[in-house]
Design an enzyme around this catalytic site. Structure first.
Site, PDB file in Angstrom:
ATOM      1  N   ASP A 244       5.080  -4.272   6.067  1.00  0.00           N
ATOM      2  CA  ASP A 244       5.623  -4.051   4.950  1.00  0.00           C
ATOM      3  C   ASP A 244       6.304  -2.397   4.588  1.00  0.00           C
ATOM      4  O   ASP A 244       7.151  -1.926   4.288  1.00  0.00           O
ATOM      5  CB  ASP A 244       4.898  -4.202   3.627  1.00  0.00           C
ATOM      6  CG  ASP A 244       5.131  -5.612   3.296  1.00  0.00           C
ATOM      7  OD1 ASP A 244       3.973  -6.525   3.951  1.00  0.00           O
ATOM      8  OD2 ASP A 244       5.917  -6.338   2.514  1.00  0.00           O
ATOM      9  N   LYS A 255       0.319  -7.201   4.205  1.00  0.00           N
ATOM     10  CA  LYS A 255      -0.626  -8.073   3.350  1.00  0.00           C
ATOM     11  C   LYS A 255      -2.041  -7.869   3.657  1.00  0.00           C
ATOM     12  O   LYS A 255      -2.696  -7.715   4.797  1.00  0.00           O
ATOM     13  CB  LYS A 255      -0.195  -9.425   3.956  1.00  0.00           C
ATOM     14  CG  LYS A 255      -0.568 -10.845   3.140  1.00  0.00           C
ATOM     15  CD  LYS A 255      -0.093 -10.734   1.629  1.00  0.00           C
ATOM     16  CE  LYS A 255       1.428 -10.704   1.737  1.00  0.00           C
ATOM     17  NZ  LYS A 255       1.947 -10.106   0.320  1.00  0.00           N
TER      18      LYS A 255
END
Lengths: 376, 376
Positions: A244, A255
């Site tokens: 991310d 995550k």
């Protein structure tokens, strides 16, 4: 990629050339529901209600949301309203803001009579750019799988573990971590994917397994707890996850739980790669654990589950009493020392500043200048 | 320990002095249901339907199952039937077999007129022995918590992470991993427990959180994925888990996912302890990863969830389509190199052969003889 035998993307223009169609990802894996978005409010709802998720897909959906609004009212006030409305849907999504800035700056100098078509054209370009970025990530990533297949030489499936969903559902097509896997599968290299369930939102079980199944890629869902055991017993050849946010030094924010899998990979000599477009690299960051704030999400994600009963009615149940305290950090940071390499649209590199600058030399100038000027 | 303000054990004799009462653990945390077992078949069902679980509690329940049968029919054939019936309930439970052997050999030489009372007496002794073992584990384990509290000296809560349920619900009272925590809490040391949800059976979320909440111990449930992140940020002072099977060299076989937490603890300098009664130590094993077979359990554990709807009806839902392949290994092995120490009823030792022999010197003779004879 393939759904029920048909090639699909995660977002596309309707037959009328104006409406936008998406897959309602909250209904997967139990139901495949296509939703048609006909105005700004529906596009905003698609993002805020998480019918679409994944940074690249959120960005493209927002771009089309601006186009839908320009189709209805191409005034400056209307453009500003669209950007504000869409920006508020997911306050922390960096890619969403970037896509809205793109649309705003592209449309600012366009006459209102041409704004609608320019908006659709630019949203379409952002979608195509994302497809091309993901395709290239797969092109580079598949070389890692080919090398393992060649080294092993037994023709058996290459065992790949992934966490969360970094597939085509998170992008427009191909995905990031899964792009290399689809490419290997499509080119005849046998692969088998261990899919982490990915609590608390279960994106692995709900989305990754569904994607892989629809495309015909062999896979098995496991509890997040199981990966270490599989690696101890030589049942994983390679780990690939998404990212991310990536620091300039190669730390990977992804995550929650990614870090635990990287530790297990490192402990068992299993290569661990993160696949990412350059847009996730934050060149200002050098220490992910210290510098990246981690979003704490609603505890309801841990408390509740929904799915069909035996009779096929989809219901929501509690798995924890409301009185039980929960904490729900959404991401963690895997330090670069545990990451074998990064797969980007420009190639595969070491997870380090040197490695990233080898692929993005234009960033070296900036960094050096910045260091020089701060020393001056 | 305390439930709704009342001191409880996980199994006890009914008021008639013959029936046996247990807590139906499959109904927790949503309902507190006590079941009365009046005959052998009900005792067998309690074990096979997992109303009771946890090796020590299974063993004691089986012992009382034999007593119930002796109360009905104290013949040799009846005793053999009881032992066979109970042994078949959980084919891989070592402690179950041990408890049944205990009952069989104790009752074999007893006249049938005295068998019923002898059976209740011996089952009661096994229960009391388990309570005493767990109490001592807590007595030794609490010294670790006291030492951290003293070193920190700020009076803030000691942050302890645990995995699965190694609490009083798994034993007769106190528990193993949780025994030290209850003791610290009862003696006024502030503690806060991070409770891993523990997929796929959710024993952490369903049982450990419930136990701790009823006893008033502050705690927070987290996804199994979250522990590494918490440790990276200094939010865990100590990890304590149970052990289902321990090698003579200190490797710990415990609920799947324990290994991942031990890796994270090691990577962040957090002490990681396993708490265990000596009965889990297998003196014949020296390499847990290579030697301990891991039970593969039904995939339904991953596929289905049950809990109350908003209207309070408890229903089962699917979270994964039946067509999705799943794998469900139930345990993993944490190598001794990642285990700071073992907490047993005799004290705390290093996770090594030397450490264990320091607490159990009587096993040193056996091992040495065995080595000598194999060298001879």
């Amino acid at each position: 990629m393939i759904v029920e035998g048909v090639a699909r993307r995660s977002i596309w223009l309707g037959r009328d050339g104006r409406s936008v169609e998406i897959i309602d990802q909250t209904r997967l894996p139990h139901e495949f529901v296509v939703r048609t978005l006909v105005d700004l409010d529906q596009a905003a709802e698609a993002i805020s209600a998480m019918w679409v998720r994944g940074a690249p897909l959120i960005g493209v959906t927002a771009a089309y949301g601006v186009a839908l609004q320009m189709n209805a009212d191409a005034s400056d006030a209307s453009l500003a309203h669209a950007v504000d409305t869409l920006a508020a849907t997911r306050p922390t999504a960096v890619n969403l803001r970037w896509a809205l800035e793109e649309m705003k700056s592209t449309l600012a100098g366009v006459a209102s009579t041409d704004r609608s078509s320019a908006a659709y054209r630019h949203a379409g370009k952002l979608a195509e750019d994302d497809v091309e970025t993901c395709r290239k990530i797969g092109e580079h990533g598949v070389t890692l799988i080919e090398a393992i297949a060649e080294r092993r030489g037994d023709g058996g499936p290459i065992q790949i573990l992934t966490h969360c969903n970094a597939g085509w559902l998170a992008t427009v097509d191909w995905g990031t971590a899964l792009s290399a896997i689809y490419r290997a599968h499509d080119s005849g290299i046998p692969v088998h994917v261990w899919v982490d369930e990915t609590r608390p939102r279960n994106q692995g079980a709900s989305l990754t397994a569904w994607e892989l199944g629809q495309h015909g890629v062999p896979h098995t869902v496991i509890a997040d707890n199981a990966g270490g055991h599989l690696m101890q017993h030589g049942r994983v050849d390679l780990c690939i996850t998404g990212s991310d946010r990536t620091t300039a030094t190669g730390d990977v924010c992804n995550k929650i739980g990614t870090y635990l899998k990287a530790l297990a990979a490192h402990d068992n000599g299993v290569p661990f790669y993160a696949a990412l477009p350059h847009s996730t690299i934050d060149w200002d960051l050098s220490d992910g654990v210290a510098q990246i704030p981690i979003e704490e999400r609603d505890g309801a994600e841990l408390r509740r589950f929904s799915g069909p009963t035996r009779e096929g009615h989809i219901v929501e149940i509690s798995v924890l009493p409301d009185s039980t305290p929960v904490a729900n950090p959404a991401f963690d940071v895997t330090p670069a020392r545990l990451v074998t390499g990064l797969i980007t649209e420009r190639g595969v590199c070491e997870a380090s500043r040197q490695g990233l600058l080898g692929l993005y030399p234009e960033r070296g100038g900036e960094t050096t200048q910045s260091c020089e000027s701060s020393e001056a």
